[in-house]
Design an enzyme around this catalytic site. Sequence first.
Site, PDB file in Angstrom:
ATOM      1  N   GLU A 363      -9.914 128.495 -19.566  1.00  0.00           N
ATOM      2  CA  GLU A 363      -8.965 128.429 -20.694  1.00  0.00           C
ATOM      3  C   GLU A 363      -7.876 127.383 -20.474  1.00  0.00           C
ATOM      4  O   GLU A 363      -6.707 127.593 -20.801  1.00  0.00           O
ATOM      5  CB  GLU A 363      -8.388 129.816 -21.008  1.00  0.00           C
ATOM      6  CG  GLU A 363      -9.497 130.768 -21.431  1.00  0.00           C
ATOM      7  CD  GLU A 363      -9.022 132.021 -22.121  1.00  0.00           C
ATOM      8  OE1 GLU A 363      -7.967 131.990 -22.757  1.00  0.00           O
ATOM      9  OE2 GLU A 363      -9.726 133.033 -22.010  1.00  0.00           O
TER      10      GLU A 363
HETATM   11  C1  LIG Z   1     -16.306 131.452 -15.219  1.00  0.00           C
HETATM   12  C2  LIG Z   1     -16.013 130.578 -16.398  1.00  0.00           C
HETATM   13  C3  LIG Z   1     -15.960 131.160 -17.675  1.00  0.00           C
HETATM   14  C4  LIG Z   1     -15.728 130.347 -18.790  1.00  0.00           C
HETATM   15  N1  LIG Z   1     -15.768 130.915 -20.052  1.00  0.00           N
HETATM   16  C5  LIG Z   1     -15.682 130.118 -21.152  1.00  0.00           C
HETATM   17  C6  LIG Z   1     -15.886 130.655 -22.456  1.00  0.00           C
HETATM   18  O1  LIG Z   1     -16.111 131.850 -22.627  1.00  0.00           O
HETATM   19  N2  LIG Z   1     -15.826 129.798 -23.520  1.00  0.00           N
HETATM   20  C7  LIG Z   1     -15.584 128.455 -23.376  1.00  0.00           C
HETATM   21  O2  LIG Z   1     -15.543 127.745 -24.383  1.00  0.00           O
HETATM   22  N3  LIG Z   1     -15.387 127.915 -22.137  1.00  0.00           N
HETATM   23  C8  LIG Z   1     -15.452 128.710 -21.033  1.00  0.00           C
HETATM   24  N4  LIG Z   1     -15.282 128.171 -19.763  1.00  0.00           N
HETATM   25  C9  LIG Z   1     -15.047 126.742 -19.634  1.00  0.00           C
HETATM   26  C10 LIG Z   1     -13.638 126.381 -19.171  1.00  0.00           C
HETATM   27  O3  LIG Z   1     -12.715 126.607 -20.181  1.00  0.00           O
HETATM   28  C11 LIG Z   1     -13.690 124.915 -18.690  1.00  0.00           C
HETATM   29  O4  LIG Z   1     -14.426 124.903 -17.484  1.00  0.00           O
HETATM   30  C12 LIG Z   1     -12.316 124.331 -18.489  1.00  0.00           C
HETATM   31  O5  LIG Z   1     -11.669 124.159 -19.723  1.00  0.00           O
HETATM   32  C13 LIG Z   1     -12.371 122.972 -17.761  1.00  0.00           C
HETATM   33  O6  LIG Z   1     -13.311 122.140 -18.331  1.00  0.00           O
HETATM   34  P1  LIG Z   1     -14.391 121.398 -17.403  1.00  0.00           P
HETATM   35  O7  LIG Z   1     -15.004 122.444 -16.541  1.00  0.00           O
HETATM   36  O8  LIG Z   1     -15.308 120.607 -18.260  1.00  0.00           O
HETATM   37  O9  LIG Z   1     -13.560 120.431 -16.468  1.00  0.00           O
HETATM   38  P2  LIG Z   1     -13.081 118.944 -16.833  1.00  0.00           P
HETATM   39  O10 LIG Z   1     -12.419 118.935 -18.170  1.00  0.00           O
HETATM   40  O11 LIG Z   1     -14.198 118.005 -16.608  1.00  0.00           O
HETATM   41  O12 LIG Z   1     -11.971 118.714 -15.725  1.00  0.00           O
HETATM   42  C14 LIG Z   1     -12.283 118.347 -14.366  1.00  0.00           C
HETATM   43  C15 LIG Z   1     -10.969 118.067 -13.650  1.00  0.00           C
HETATM   44  O13 LIG Z   1     -10.271 116.974 -14.294  1.00  0.00           O
HETATM   45  C16 LIG Z   1      -8.969 117.395 -14.661  1.00  0.00           C
HETATM   46  N5  LIG Z   1      -8.582 116.762 -15.923  1.00  0.00           N
HETATM   47  C17 LIG Z   1      -9.311 116.652 -17.058  1.00  0.00           C
HETATM   48  N6  LIG Z   1      -8.608 116.024 -18.000  1.00  0.00           N
HETATM   49  C18 LIG Z   1      -7.402 115.748 -17.473  1.00  0.00           C
HETATM   50  C19 LIG Z   1      -6.224 115.107 -17.957  1.00  0.00           C
HETATM   51  N7  LIG Z   1      -6.129 114.657 -19.203  1.00  0.00           N
HETATM   52  N8  LIG Z   1      -5.164 114.980 -17.118  1.00  0.00           N
HETATM   53  C20 LIG Z   1      -5.233 115.456 -15.854  1.00  0.00           C
HETATM   54  N9  LIG Z   1      -6.319 116.060 -15.335  1.00  0.00           N
HETATM   55  C21 LIG Z   1      -7.380 116.205 -16.128  1.00  0.00           C
HETATM   56  C22 LIG Z   1      -9.063 118.908 -14.808  1.00  0.00           C
HETATM   57  O14 LIG Z   1      -7.792 119.521 -14.678  1.00  0.00           O
HETATM   58  C23 LIG Z   1     -10.015 119.257 -13.679  1.00  0.00           C
HETATM   59  O15 LIG Z   1      -9.315 119.337 -12.473  1.00  0.00           O
HETATM   60  C24 LIG Z   1     -15.491 128.957 -18.628  1.00  0.00           C
HETATM   61  C25 LIG Z   1     -15.515 128.399 -17.349  1.00  0.00           C
HETATM   62  C26 LIG Z   1     -15.787 129.176 -16.242  1.00  0.00           C
HETATM   63  C27 LIG Z   1     -15.846 128.522 -14.890  1.00  0.00           C
END
Ligand SMILES: Cc1cc2nc3c(=O)[nH]c(=O)nc-3n(C[C@H](O)[C@H](O)[C@H](O)COP(=O)(O)OP(=O)(O)OC[C@H]3O[C@@H](n4cnc5c(N)ncnc54)[C@H](O)[C@@H]3O)c2cc1C
Length: 379
Positions: A363
């Site tokens: 989230e």
């Molecule tokens: C167990 C689990 C349950 C989940 N449940 C749901 C769900 O029910 N529904 C749903 O829609 N999603 C769900 N998610 C997804 C979750 O919300 C995302 O994993 C999260 O938003 C991060 O996105 P990402 O994994 O693609 O990481 P990325 O966006 O690829 O980020 C990778 C890294 O880059 C950093 N980063 C990215 N952009 C920036 C920026 N602009 N400035 C600085 N740093 C940045 C991030 O902070 C992170 O450290 C779930 C994830 C997990 C692990």
Amino acid sequence: MDFDYNENQQMIADMVQTFGKKNITPFVRQWDDNQIFPVEVFKKLGELGLMGVLVPTKYGGSGFSYTEYVTAIEQLSILDPSIGLSMAAHNSLCTGHILQFGNEDQKKRWLPKLASAQWIGAWGLTEHNTGSDAIGMRTTAVKDGADWIINGAKNFITHGISGDIAVVIVRTGDKGDSHGMTAFVIEKGTSGFTSGKKEDKLGMRASETAELVFDNCRVSEEDILGKVGDGFVQSMKVLDGGRISIAALGLGIAKGAYQTALQYSRERHQFGKPISRFQAISFKLADMATQIEASELLIYNAVNLKNNGKKMTKEGSMAKYYSSEVAVKVSTDAVQVLGGYGYTKDFPAERYYRDSKLCTIGEGTSEIQKLVISKQIIK
Ligand SMILES: Cc1cc2nc3c(=O)[nH]c(=O)nc-3n(C[C@H](O)[C@H](O)[C@H](O)COP(=O)(O)OP(=O)(O)OC[C@H]3O[C@@H](n4cnc5c(N)ncnc54)[C@H](O)[C@@H]3O)c2cc1C
């Protein structure tokens, strides 16, 4: 402000403790080891009114405020953070989106089933290539007569396999346009709507995380929440409330880890005295207790604003950011207090340590929370 539990909060805390002793605690290790999502527990939580905490009674919910809601998440997360996470995703994401943006017919159609846990809810915003940058999503819905055809996939979705219903936000306009996305409600069994890969995770292993796949999935105009083009803006509002949930989840983890460490430090003797008598250990416990209270203050500040219908984007993000980082810090220190035993599965410290990391990612990552907070304060 009164920080003691009110009558409802105390009732919820007692109920979760009693329920958990029989239905959660004995099975936590087994669920964690085998990545079992215990659907039957959520059905029982539905009977206790904890799967529709914020849903008004006229739709079959408990009609409580965020005050009671955070208590339920916190108490469940002390017992098993995976249960806390799944309960939170069901309540504030899927159910919360329908509650906030559904019309009367839609609320009557879906909320009673969700609030009773007859149906388990999922919510899909994230995709394989777009997490933090959700606005770049690729899953599309294209108009076809009176219907819409959805193609694409959502990734990391809580209850992606076991969910009976999902709210999904998909592209209906231009890429990069914040008004180019729409929220649809899709029931399990709809042709072209299936589940994909289940993730094998570091922690939160009893909370199911999987893909949602759409292959020419036909849905109707009546399945749209609010207006076409409003989906992304709605999602940001849903996440404002959702962040309070993750903050409460982090608080439960921190409290569970702290209690484990405190108890152990009193019982474990080295050099002829309890290890709690060493300043190196007692200062860790002092830091834990202080950080937990600070988390609580931030959470109840955001809750207070939310309950009063006030804007709480900054305060919700602050609570989520701080409480998540505290959950990681406290659970890391708890492992250290337990020494070698903290590194084994005989104590819950290692599980809190693994589970806590989700709080700084789900989230909206901690980095994204800092973006939200800084945007609100710099303006
Ligand atoms: C167990 C689990 C349950 C989940 N449940 C749901 C769900 O029910 N529904 C749903 O829609 N999603 C769900 N998610 C997804 C979750 O919300 C995302 O994993 C999260 O938003 C991060 O996105 P990402 O994994 O693609 O990481 P990325 O966006 O690829 O980020 C990778 C890294 O880059 C950093 N980063 C990215 N952009 C920036 C920026 N602009 N400035 C600085 N740093 C940045 C991030 O902070 C992170 O450290 C779930 C994830 C997990 C692990």
